[in-house]
Design a protein around this motif. Sequence first.
Motif, PDB file in Angstrom:
ATOM      1  N   VAL A   1      18.981 -94.002  64.043  1.00 27.35           N
ATOM      2  CA  VAL A   1      19.461 -94.456  65.351  1.00 27.35           C
ATOM      3  C   VAL A   1      19.551 -93.292  66.334  1.00 27.35           C
ATOM      4  CG1 VAL A   1      20.701 -96.462  64.438  1.00 27.35           C
ATOM      5  CG2 VAL A   1      21.889 -94.249  64.626  1.00 27.35           C
ATOM      6  N   SER A   2      18.985 -92.143  65.958  1.00 31.38           N
ATOM      7  CA  SER A   2      19.095 -90.952  66.794  1.00 31.38           C
ATOM      8  C   SER A   2      17.732 -90.514  67.308  1.00 31.38           C
ATOM      9  CB  SER A   2      19.702 -89.797  66.000  1.00 31.38           C
ATOM     10  OG  SER A   2      19.698 -88.611  66.766  1.00 31.38           O
ATOM     11  N   GLU A   3      17.734 -90.036  68.529  1.00 30.24           N
ATOM     12  CA  GLU A   3      16.529 -89.413  69.086  1.00 30.24           C
ATOM     13  C   GLU A   3      16.764 -87.919  69.299  1.00 30.24           C
ATOM     14  OE1 GLU A   3      15.385 -91.568  72.594  1.00 30.24           O
ATOM     15  OE2 GLU A   3      15.110 -93.427  71.479  1.00 30.24           O
ATOM     16  N   HIS A   4      17.846 -87.399  68.734  1.00 30.02           N
ATOM     17  CA  HIS A   4      18.218 -86.001  68.901  1.00 30.02           C
ATOM     18  C   HIS A   4      17.167 -85.084  68.280  1.00 30.02           C
ATOM     19  CE1 HIS A   4      20.935 -82.629  69.524  1.00 30.02           C
ATOM     20  NE2 HIS A   4      20.649 -82.239  68.310  1.00 30.02           N
ATOM     21  N   VAL A   5      16.860 -83.993  68.983  1.00 34.72           N
ATOM     22  CA  VAL A   5      15.923 -82.986  68.494  1.00 34.72           C
ATOM     23  C   VAL A   5      16.694 -81.677  68.333  1.00 34.72           C
ATOM     24  CG1 VAL A   5      13.829 -81.670  69.034  1.00 34.72           C
ATOM     25  CG2 VAL A   5      13.965 -84.113  69.597  1.00 34.72           C
ATOM     26  N   MET A   6      16.509 -81.033  67.202  1.00 31.83           N
ATOM     27  CA  MET A   6      17.190 -79.757  66.960  1.00 31.83           C
ATOM     28  C   MET A   6      16.561 -78.652  67.804  1.00 31.83           C
ATOM     29  SD  MET A   6      17.761 -79.862  62.828  1.00 31.83           S
ATOM     30  CE  MET A   6      16.100 -80.407  62.413  1.00 31.83           C
ATOM     31  N   ARG A   7      17.278 -77.580  67.961  1.00 31.25           N
ATOM     32  CA  ARG A   7      16.793 -76.435  68.744  1.00 31.25           C
ATOM     33  C   ARG A   7      15.430 -75.954  68.246  1.00 31.25           C
ATOM     34  NH1 ARG A   7      21.357 -73.622  69.441  1.00 31.25           N
ATOM     35  NH2 ARG A   7      21.530 -74.686  71.405  1.00 31.25           N
ATOM     36  N   CYS A   8      15.159 -76.097  66.963  1.00 28.53           N
ATOM     37  CA  CYS A   8      13.882 -75.642  66.403  1.00 28.53           C
ATOM     38  C   CYS A   8      12.729 -76.585  66.752  1.00 28.53           C
ATOM     39  CB  CYS A   8      13.987 -75.498  64.889  1.00 28.53           C
ATOM     40  SG  CYS A   8      14.286 -77.061  64.037  1.00 28.53           S
ATOM     41  N   GLY A   9      13.036 -77.699  67.404  1.00 26.36           N
ATOM     42  CA  GLY A   9      11.997 -78.627  67.832  1.00 26.36           C
ATOM     43  C   GLY A   9      11.782 -79.816  66.914  1.00 26.36           C
ATOM     44  N   GLN A  10      12.486 -79.857  65.810  1.00 31.49           N
ATOM     45  CA  GLN A  10      12.335 -80.961  64.859  1.00 31.49           C
ATOM     46  C   GLN A  10      13.300 -82.103  65.192  1.00 31.49           C
ATOM     47  OE1 GLN A  10      10.000 -81.010  62.371  1.00 31.49           O
ATOM     48  NE2 GLN A  10       9.313 -79.087  63.275  1.00 31.49           N
ATOM     49  N   ALA A  11      12.805 -83.316  65.127  1.00 35.87           N
ATOM     50  CA  ALA A  11      13.665 -84.492  65.292  1.00 35.87           C
ATOM     51  C   ALA A  11      14.569 -84.593  64.069  1.00 35.87           C
ATOM     52  CB  ALA A  11      12.815 -85.743  65.434  1.00 35.87           C
ATOM     53  N   ILE A  12      15.856 -84.887  64.299  1.00 34.41           N
ATOM     54  CA  ILE A  12      16.772 -84.954  63.164  1.00 34.41           C
ATOM     55  C   ILE A  12      16.623 -86.238  62.363  1.00 34.41           C
ATOM     56  CG2 ILE A  12      18.472 -83.470  64.288  1.00 34.41           C
ATOM     57  CD1 ILE A  12      20.263 -86.002  64.498  1.00 34.41           C
TER      58      ILE A  12
ATOM     59  N   TYR B   1       3.429-101.040  58.195  1.00 39.40           N
ATOM     60  CA  TYR B   1       3.278-101.356  59.611  1.00 39.40           C
ATOM     61  C   TYR B   1       4.668-101.611  60.184  1.00 39.40           C
ATOM     62  CZ  TYR B   1      -1.574-101.921  58.267  1.00 39.40           C
ATOM     63  OH  TYR B   1      -2.828-101.698  57.777  1.00 39.40           O
ATOM     64  N   PRO B   2       5.201-100.662  60.966  1.00 37.96           N
ATOM     65  CA  PRO B   2       6.574-100.801  61.456  1.00 37.96           C
ATOM     66  C   PRO B   2       6.857-102.125  62.162  1.00 37.96           C
ATOM     67  CG  PRO B   2       5.742 -98.610  61.934  1.00 37.96           C
ATOM     68  CD  PRO B   2       4.584 -99.411  61.407  1.00 37.96           C
ATOM     69  N   ASP B   3       5.933-102.614  62.971  1.00 38.11           N
ATOM     70  CA  ASP B   3       6.199-103.865  63.687  1.00 38.11           C
ATOM     71  C   ASP B   3       6.330-105.047  62.733  1.00 38.11           C
ATOM     72  OD1 ASP B   3       6.303-102.575  66.123  1.00 38.11           O
ATOM     73  OD2 ASP B   3       4.207-102.988  66.618  1.00 38.11           O
ATOM     74  N   LYS B   4       5.553-105.048  61.662  1.00 34.35           N
ATOM     75  CA  LYS B   4       5.669-106.123  60.671  1.00 34.35           C
ATOM     76  C   LYS B   4       6.993-106.023  59.917  1.00 34.35           C
ATOM     77  CE  LYS B   4       0.717-106.802  59.965  1.00 34.35           C
ATOM     78  NZ  LYS B   4      -0.400-106.769  59.007  1.00 34.35           N
ATOM     79  N   VAL B   5       7.372-104.813  59.523  1.00 30.38           N
ATOM     80  CA  VAL B   5       8.654-104.608  58.837  1.00 30.38           C
ATOM     81  C   VAL B   5       9.793-105.026  59.754  1.00 30.38           C
ATOM     82  CG1 VAL B   5      10.234-102.877  57.871  1.00 30.38           C
ATOM     83  CG2 VAL B   5       7.777-102.775  57.336  1.00 30.38           C
ATOM     84  N   ARG B   6       9.727-104.624  61.003  1.00 26.60           N
ATOM     85  CA  ARG B   6      10.742-104.946  62.010  1.00 26.60           C
ATOM     86  C   ARG B   6      10.959-106.462  62.084  1.00 26.60           C
ATOM     87  NH1 ARG B   6      12.215-101.418  65.546  1.00 26.60           N
ATOM     88  NH2 ARG B   6      10.355-100.124  65.324  1.00 26.60           N
TER      89      ARG B   6
ATOM     90  N   GLY C   1      13.523 -99.889  69.557  1.00 24.70           N
ATOM     91  CA  GLY C   1      14.322 -98.698  69.842  1.00 24.70           C
ATOM     92  C   GLY C   1      14.919 -98.065  68.598  1.00 24.70           C
ATOM     93  N   ILE C   2      14.914 -98.779  67.490  1.00 21.59           N
ATOM     94  CA  ILE C   2      15.362 -98.216  66.218  1.00 21.59           C
ATOM     95  C   ILE C   2      14.105 -97.813  65.460  1.00 21.59           C
ATOM     96  CG2 ILE C   2      16.559 -98.657  64.033  1.00 21.59           C
ATOM     97  CD1 ILE C   2      18.380 -98.668  66.547  1.00 21.59           C
ATOM     98  N   GLU C   3      14.043 -96.549  65.043  1.00 20.57           N
ATOM     99  CA  GLU C   3      12.849 -96.055  64.360  1.00 20.57           C
ATOM    100  C   GLU C   3      12.953 -96.289  62.858  1.00 20.57           C
ATOM    101  OE1 GLU C   3      10.073 -92.063  64.024  1.00 20.57           O
ATOM    102  OE2 GLU C   3      11.968 -91.940  65.105  1.00 20.57           O
TER     103      GLU C   3
END
Length: 171
Positions: free
Chosen positions: A82-93, A123-128, A136-138
Motif C-alpha cells: 500500500v506504499s509508494e515510498h522510495v528510499m533514499r537509495c532509489g529503491q521502492a520499499i 497477470y495483475p489485472d486478472k488477479v485483481r 492503486g494497490i500494487e
Amino acid sequence: MMDVYEAIRRRYSCRNYEDRPLEQEKLVAILEAARQAPSAKNLQDWRFVVVTDKAARKKLAVAANDQTFIENAGAIIVACTVSEHVMRCGQAIGPIDVAIAIEHMCLQATELGLATCWIGSFYPDKVRTVVGIPEGIEIIELLALGYPADSFKEHRREPMESIVCFEKWRF
C-alpha cells in the motif's frame, strides 16, 4: 522443532501439492511470521489476501499464466503493498518489504511441514479481479502454500567465493 538454518536449507519451490486444506492454526502462525517481518520506517506496508476457496484458487491459477499446480495448494496468498515510498537509495520499499514478509512466511511454513512457491508470473489485472483488489494497490507476488505432494531435493547453490568478496568489489 527445526532451527532457522535448517528451515532455510529445506525451503524449496514446491510445484506439486496435495489437495488438502490447511489447519487454521498453521495458517495463523504463518501470517504472524509475516506480521513480524521488518519494514522500512516500520511502515508495515504489506497487505495479504489469503485465498482458500477451491474455485477462486482455480481462477488464480489461470491468472498466474495457467500454472495449474497452484490450484491444489491449500492457500494462495496474494501479497500487495500500500506504499509508494522510495528510499533514499532509489529503491521502492513496497516490493522489498513484501519480499521480506513472504520469506518469513516461507520459513515458518517449512518449519510447520508445509511447502511454498513464489509465483511471479501472473497477470495483475486478472488477479485483481479474482480477489477484488482496488486500483492503486500494487500486487507484488503470489505465494502458493500447502502440503507438498513431492519431496525436498537438495538444490544447487553457487560457491561462497563466487557471490561474496570483502572490502572491495573483486568479481
